[in-house]
Write an enzyme that holds these catalytic residues in place. Structure first.
Site, PDB file in Angstrom:
ATOM      1  N   SER A 226       0.853  -1.184   0.000  1.00 35.08           N
ATOM      2  CA  SER A 226       0.000   0.000   0.000  1.00 35.08           C
ATOM      3  C   SER A 226       0.892   1.237   0.000  1.00 35.08           C
ATOM      4  CB  SER A 226      -0.887   0.044   1.242  1.00 35.08           C
ATOM      5  OG  SER A 226      -1.706  -1.089   1.338  1.00 35.08           O
ATOM      6  N   TRP A 277      -2.995  -3.228  -3.132  1.00 32.62           N
ATOM      7  CA  TRP A 277      -3.485  -3.309  -1.753  1.00 32.62           C
ATOM      8  C   TRP A 277      -4.762  -4.118  -1.565  1.00 32.62           C
ATOM      9  CZ3 TRP A 277      -7.993  -0.222  -1.137  1.00 32.62           C
ATOM     10  CH2 TRP A 277      -8.190   0.786  -2.096  1.00 32.62           C
ATOM     11  N   ASP A 338      -7.407   9.118  -9.260  1.00 30.29           N
ATOM     12  CA  ASP A 338      -7.369   8.202  -8.115  1.00 30.29           C
ATOM     13  C   ASP A 338      -8.226   6.956  -8.345  1.00 30.29           C
ATOM     14  OD1 ASP A 338      -6.476   7.296  -5.687  1.00 30.29           O
ATOM     15  OD2 ASP A 338      -7.639   8.675  -4.459  1.00 30.29           O
TER      16      ASP A 338
END
Ligand SMILES: [Cu+2]
Lengths: 579, 186
Positions: A226, A277, A338
């Site tokens: 992550s 992640w 994002d």
């Protein structure tokens, strides 16, 4: 004593007194005890049920409907339970069988944004689950009694973008595997909760962290990194189950000279993101692992990294033995929104084809031929005006991008679906997805990179007043929406499909609800007391079916449901059964 | 004894025996910016029980380094300072991750306890008045960790301390990339 010596001794005495005030010591009369030793209700050990969990059993996990052996229930990530005791006819009688609560004592990293996000594992009556801040528990799955508790000490100064969270464990060969927020992989003895080995796989000084449930494949345990908001270089690592020795690491962003490196300008690959992640899925017959990769870095400013930025925002298929890439499919080339591509890859068969379904943060459902990565279809499942995706080729025509003055774009930074997982029922042949209906105002800004600091290249504000959520059902072959239930807030809990033709869903309000898998009618709901941002599972003991869900609001609330940022946090595992 | 030798002796004692001289280091002096100076100037008031505060602000009990023994175990000592509700030292520095054995003394007339982080789970050492005990903990990762006295909210009143674990991430866990720009200096 001569006057001069008296002077010296006075100076020395004063100095010593000033530096070392005397404090008394006593004979050592006691030793510290584990805090857990003051819990007479802690059994201390669990039955050795995990000792016989082999790779073979993980491959055939769905033939053990009483158990939930992997993060998604099985390697195919369908989040489907073949249990059918609880069905559409009796679900209205569902009520809590037991509740486990942990609390958190003292200071924790990210004290306002920790969350309980795990999917419990169940092996022959023992439930293994994890919490934030390094906690792992083994519980009696029938009563909720605590069998053992392990906590890895987590320092306060961990770079956590989005909460102190953990999504669950993996289990095999008598060991429970968990990652810690600061990037340690810990193998615990499943019977005692004592560590067998630990390995570091992330660098907190570079802004890396870890939150996912590991994936056991063959004699290895796989982890992903992550830290995509910190300009890291995302990777997946494999470790030997027995010794903890690292077998391989694969970076999701290539170095100069490696395939895909031409998609990065200058030295931008060094901070290119592409973290991993969320847990992958696995097809044992094709021997391919499918894993989603995160957004490129910096998040919003694409000008410093010209090109498609491979292999970010992609589904990658690789060999478990060496991590070698076999094929990839990039959902959002040159991402600026994002829109991580990390979401689960659901493996299923329809029309004689081996398919893969992926609901992407960018608002589109992708169905691929999982043997070669060829696109079968792409279709929007929520508002998505950032770009148009060709339904046959997946080619993107970008429409709206972040700007210095700000541009309103849908979906927002949480995506049209955050990490909470979709489900697939082989009985109905439908995909079920928790939807985030959200838009945001995306801005770019110059950002100087400093290792370990956020590397956003801009900012985003969520349009709070126009947010809601759905549970939707899709036909994967036509891409047709079959039903849709609308909720007041974005849906942020994983779905669970069962052979009782039910779809279970946790809501941000704390309600845990069951829907008719055919119609989407809400049949039952129970208020757990804190928002649900976790993955429910089903298991059975002596033929009695249970459904378990963590209730403990937190994580990146400001990104996915800012209207509930002030809502109560919690720490419960609530387990339901029929009377 | 000639005066110059006396001066040298005193200077040597001062330098070796007293931390005050360390304040003259350039790296410390350059931190004497107005906000820090103001904090230090006001400590006599906010750091005295029943004046500006009920008791103490955290971690004002000083700092000590745990010593790494030949057996690979780090050892240190800590006190509950009598009638002050503060740990001395309040910050314990471990040179690397590993096992720390602390001897904890309670010369106070009241009961204290040390609640400390450790891999496996928290450890609790209860210390009746005028007693000493030992606490062994494992911390493997660099960073800082809190500990406190869970008796009568002593932790909230000042008995909150920290363990700093120094050291880096092992080479095999670091990212394969050239050295990167570091955060700018303040
Ligand atoms: Cu105390």
């Amino acid at each position: 004593m001569p006057a001069r010596l008296r002077g010296i001794s006075l100076v020395v005495t004063l100095l010593l007194a000033a530096c070392m005030p005397p404090l008394e010591r006593f004979p050592v009369s006691r030793e510290a005890q584990p805090f857990d030793a003051a819990n007479a209700r802690l059994a201390g050990t669990a039955p050795p049920v995990a000792a016989t969990v082999t790779f073979e059993r993980l491959v055939n996990a769905r033939s053990e409907p009483q158990n939930w052996l992997t993060y998604y229930g099985a390697y195919d990530a369908q989040r489907y339970s073949p249990l059918d005791e609880i069905d559409r006819g009796n679900v209205a009688q569902l009520r809590p069988a037991w509740i486990f609560q942990s609390g958190l004592i003292g200071l924790v990293a990210d004290p306002s944004d920790y969350a309980f996000e795990a999917a419990p594992l169940v092996v022959d009556g023992v439930l293994y689950t994890t919490g934030p801040d390094g906690h792992v528990w083994a519980l009696d799955a029938r009563t909720g009694g605590m069998l053992w508790h392990y906590r890895h000490a987590i320092p306060l100064d961990v770079p956590l973008c989005c909460g102190n969270v953990n999504r669950g464990a993996a289990i095999a060969q008598g060991k429970v595997f968990v990652v810690t927020p600061n990037g340690y992989l810990v193998a615990l003895d499943a019977a005692t909760g004592k560590p067998v080995w630990t390995q570091v796989f992330a660098d907190v000084r570079a802004g890396e962290s870890a939150s996912l449930a590991p994936l056991v494949v063959k004699d290895m345990v796989l982890t992903g990194s992550s830290g995509g908001e910190y300009g890291v270089r995302g990777h997946i690592d494999a470790f030997d189950i027995a010794t903890g020795e690292r077998r391989w690491r694969r970076y999701n962003v290539p170095k100069p000279g490696e395939p895909g490196s031409e998609s990065w300008s200058g030295d931008s690959w060094q901070r290119g993101g592409g973290t991993a992640w969320i847990t992958g899925s696995y097809d044992p017959e094709l021997d391919l692992v499918y894993w989603g990769t995160g957004n490129p870095g910096p998040v919003f400013d694409g000008s410093v990294r010209e090109g498609a930025n491979l292999f970010t925002n992609s589904i990658i298929a690789f060999r478990p033995d060496d991590g070698k890439l076999v094929w990839y499919f990039q959902m959002t080339p040159h991402g600026m929104w994002d829109y991580d591509g990390v979401n689960e890859n659901i493996l299923f068969e329809q029309g004689g084809r081996r398919l893969l379904a992926h609901f992407d943060k960018n608002g589109h459902l992708y169905v691929l031929d999982r043997t070669n990565g060829a696109l079968v279809l792409a279709t929007p499942f929520a508002r998505a005006d950032w770009g148009e995706v060709d339904p046959r080729t997946g080619h993107v025509t970008v429409r709206r991008v972040p700007t210095p003055g700000g541009t309103e774009i849908c979906p927002g930074p949480a995506g049209a679906k955050e990490w909470p997982h979709a489900a697939y029922s082989p009985r109905t042949g439908l995909l079920y997805v928790p939807v985030v209906e959200q838009c945001g105002t995306f801005k770019t800004a110059d950002t100087d990179f400093g290792e370990s600091l956020p590397y956003w290249g801009g900012d985003v504000e969520i349009v709070k007043e126009r947010q809601w959520g759905h549970v939707k059902a899709f036909d994967p072959l036509s891409g047709r929406e079959v039903w849709s239930w609308r909720g007041e807030h974005p849906m942020l809990g994983s779905l669970l499909a069962t052979a009782g033709d039910l779809v279970f869903a946790g809501e941000p309000t704390g309600a845990f609800s069951a829907f008719d898998a055919h119609t989407g009618e809400k049949l039952w709901s129970f208020q757990t007391g804190s928002g649900i941002h976790s993955s429910p599972v089903a298991y059975s003991i002596d033929g009695k079916q249970y459904v378990a869900v963590h209730s403990g609001w937190g994580g990146w609330i400001k990104g996915f449901a800012p209207e509930l940022y002030g809502a109560p946090r919690g720490d419960a595992l609530v387990v339901f059964a029929l009377p | 004894m000639p005066l110059s030798r006396l001066t040298l002796l005193v200077a040597a004692l001062v330098l070796t025996g007293c931390e005050y001289m360390g304040l003259a280091r350039p790296s410390v002096v350059e931190q004497l910016e107005p906000p820090v100076v103001r904090l230090v100037n006001e400590l006599p008031q906010v750091d005295r029980p029943n004046e500006a505060l009920v008791t103490r602000i955290y971690a004002t009990g000083g700092l000590a380094h745990a010593r790494l023994g030949d057996d690979g175990i780090m050892r240190g000592e800590m006190w509950a300072r009598p009638a002050q509700l503060i740990w001395t030292p309040a910050i314990i520095v471990m040179p690397e991750g590993g096992r720390l054995e602390l001897t904890v003394h309670n010369p106070d007339m009241m009961k204290h306890a040390a609640f400390m982080p450790s891999n496996g789970g928290h450890r609790l050492l209860e210390l009746p008045p005028r007693s000493s005990g030992r606490i062994a903990i494992e911390l493997d990762a660099p960073g800082f960790y809190w500990f406190g006295c869970p008796v009568g909210n002593h932790a909230g009143r000042g008995m909150l301390g920290f363990i700093f674990v120094e050291g880096g991430v092992p080479p095999q866990a670091r990212l394969d990339r050239p050295p990167q720009p570091q955060p700018p200096e303040d």
